[in-house]
Design a protein around this motif. Structure first.
Motif, mmCIF file in Angstrom:
data_model
loop_
_atom_site.group_PDB
_atom_site.id
_atom_site.type_symbol
_atom_site.label_atom_id
_atom_site.label_comp_id
_atom_site.label_asym_id
_atom_site.label_seq_id
_atom_site.Cartn_x
_atom_site.Cartn_y
_atom_site.Cartn_z
ATOM 1 N N GLN A 1 24.421 16.647 -6.872
ATOM 2 C CA GLN A 1 25.030 17.012 -8.147
ATOM 3 C C GLN A 1 24.934 18.517 -8.390
ATOM 4 O OE1 GLN A 1 23.427 14.640 -11.347
ATOM 5 N NE2 GLN A 1 23.541 12.770 -10.157
ATOM 6 N N ALA A 2 23.751 19.082 -8.091
ATOM 7 C CA ALA A 2 23.556 20.525 -8.301
ATOM 8 C C ALA A 2 24.447 21.335 -7.369
ATOM 9 C CB ALA A 2 22.083 20.886 -8.089
ATOM 10 N N ARG B 1 27.348 23.978 -8.422
ATOM 11 C CA ARG B 1 27.381 25.369 -7.956
ATOM 12 C C ARG B 1 28.706 25.697 -7.286
ATOM 13 N NH1 ARG B 1 21.979 23.970 -6.343
ATOM 14 N NH2 ARG B 1 20.442 24.942 -7.743
ATOM 15 N N ALA B 2 29.250 24.735 -6.544
ATOM 16 C CA ALA B 2 30.549 24.962 -5.892
ATOM 17 C C ALA B 2 31.644 25.128 -6.939
ATOM 18 C CB ALA B 2 30.872 23.790 -4.965
ATOM 19 N N GLU B 3 31.622 24.307 -7.984
ATOM 20 C CA GLU B 3 32.623 24.416 -9.052
ATOM 21 C C GLU B 3 32.446 25.721 -9.822
ATOM 22 O OE1 GLU B 3 31.790 20.791 -11.140
ATOM 23 O OE2 GLU B 3 33.469 19.738 -10.174
ATOM 24 N N VAL C 1 28.704 21.647 -17.675
ATOM 25 C CA VAL C 1 27.396 22.015 -17.132
ATOM 26 C C VAL C 1 26.970 23.362 -17.703
ATOM 27 C CG1 VAL C 1 27.791 20.758 -14.980
ATOM 28 C CG2 VAL C 1 28.383 23.187 -15.111
ATOM 29 N N ASP C 2 25.659 23.596 -17.665
ATOM 30 C CA ASP C 2 25.095 24.872 -18.082
ATOM 31 C C ASP C 2 24.567 25.563 -16.830
ATOM 32 O OD1 ASP C 2 23.676 27.030 -19.045
ATOM 33 O OD2 ASP C 2 22.775 25.927 -20.712
ATOM 34 N N PRO D 1 19.908 20.663 -12.902
ATOM 35 C CA PRO D 1 18.750 19.806 -12.652
ATOM 36 C C PRO D 1 18.014 20.179 -11.377
ATOM 37 C CG PRO D 1 20.781 18.643 -12.148
ATOM 38 C CD PRO D 1 21.185 19.925 -12.819
ATOM 39 N N SER D 2 16.699 19.938 -11.373
ATOM 40 C CA SER D 2 15.856 20.251 -10.217
ATOM 41 C C SER D 2 15.688 19.005 -9.350
ATOM 42 C CB SER D 2 14.482 20.740 -10.678
ATOM 43 O OG SER D 2 13.557 20.755 -9.604
#
Length: 216
Positions: free
Chosen positions: A58-59, A63-65, A123-124, A129-130
């Motif tokens: 998901q992360a 990041r790609a988006e 998203v922020d 999320p970690s």
């Protein structure tokens, strides 16, 4: 809490199945402890790996988006500003005010990226999320629940009855805690979890008994 319930129900069912696999459910306590601890470890590591992979994916997608959005802001700032205006208008902001807000936000590249990420992607960028935190949390939650059915044997129990009682109490308590985030009364969520978890263990006991009889 759902991770705790997962560990509790799955390990209780595993122990019940092992107990059902021998005549009269009198499996040696050492065998059931081994099965319970193996189920605890396998389930906890599986949960951790699965959660890490899920959250990491998901992360990485986010990041790609964000990278695509950042490139579009650099190449077509006017188009992106117009998109932001449309988004605010769609949310009920007056057109003139939406244009002014979008203009001011677009003056700063970082603020513009945050605004587009929140409005378009949901998203922020500063609060992704970690994966590691998710994995550790899932691991500990599963271990907490899975340890409950094993405890009676670790404390000297020689029959499955103490595990049944302790696990039933654990499932009911876990269900009542869930009621804090639902509109259902505590007795409903507690009873529901007890019935569903008990049914899973009973069915697994039946499978164990059937397989045990066949192997015998």
């Amino acid at each position: 809490m759902f991770g705790v319930m997962d560990g509790l129900v799955s390990n209780f069912a595993l122990i019940a199945g092992m107990a059902g696999g021998v005549a009269g459910g009198s499996a040696a306590s050492g065998t059931l402890v081994l099965a319970g601890l193996a189920g605890l470890a396998a389930g906890a590591f599986s949960m951790a790996v699965g959660e890490y992979t899920s959250v990491a994916s998901q992360a990485e997608l986010a990041r790609a988006e964000l990278a695509v959005e950042q490139r579009e802001l650099a190449e077509s700032p006017e188009v992106e500003q117009a998109e932001l205006v449309q988004l605010y208008v769609a949310r009920g902001v007056e057109v003139g005010l939406a244009r002014e807000v979008a203009r001011q936000l677009s003056q700063n590249a970082e603020q513009a990226l945050v605004a587009h990420a929140r409005e378009e992607l949901g998203v922020d960028p500063s609060d992704l999320p970690s994966p590691l935190l998710a994995a550790v949390t899932s691991f500990l939650a599963f271990v907490t629940g899975a340890l409950v059915p094993v405890l009676p044997y670790l404390l000297g129990a020689t029959t499955v009855l103490p595990t049944v009682l302790v696990s039933a109490a654990g499932m009911f308590v876990a269900g009542t805690i869930v009621s804090r985030v639902t509109a259902r009364p505590w007795w409903w969520t507690g009873s529901r979890q007890l019935l569903l978890g008990g049914a899973a263990a009973a069915l697994t006991y039946g499978v164990g008994a059937a397989v045990g009889t066949g192997l015998g």
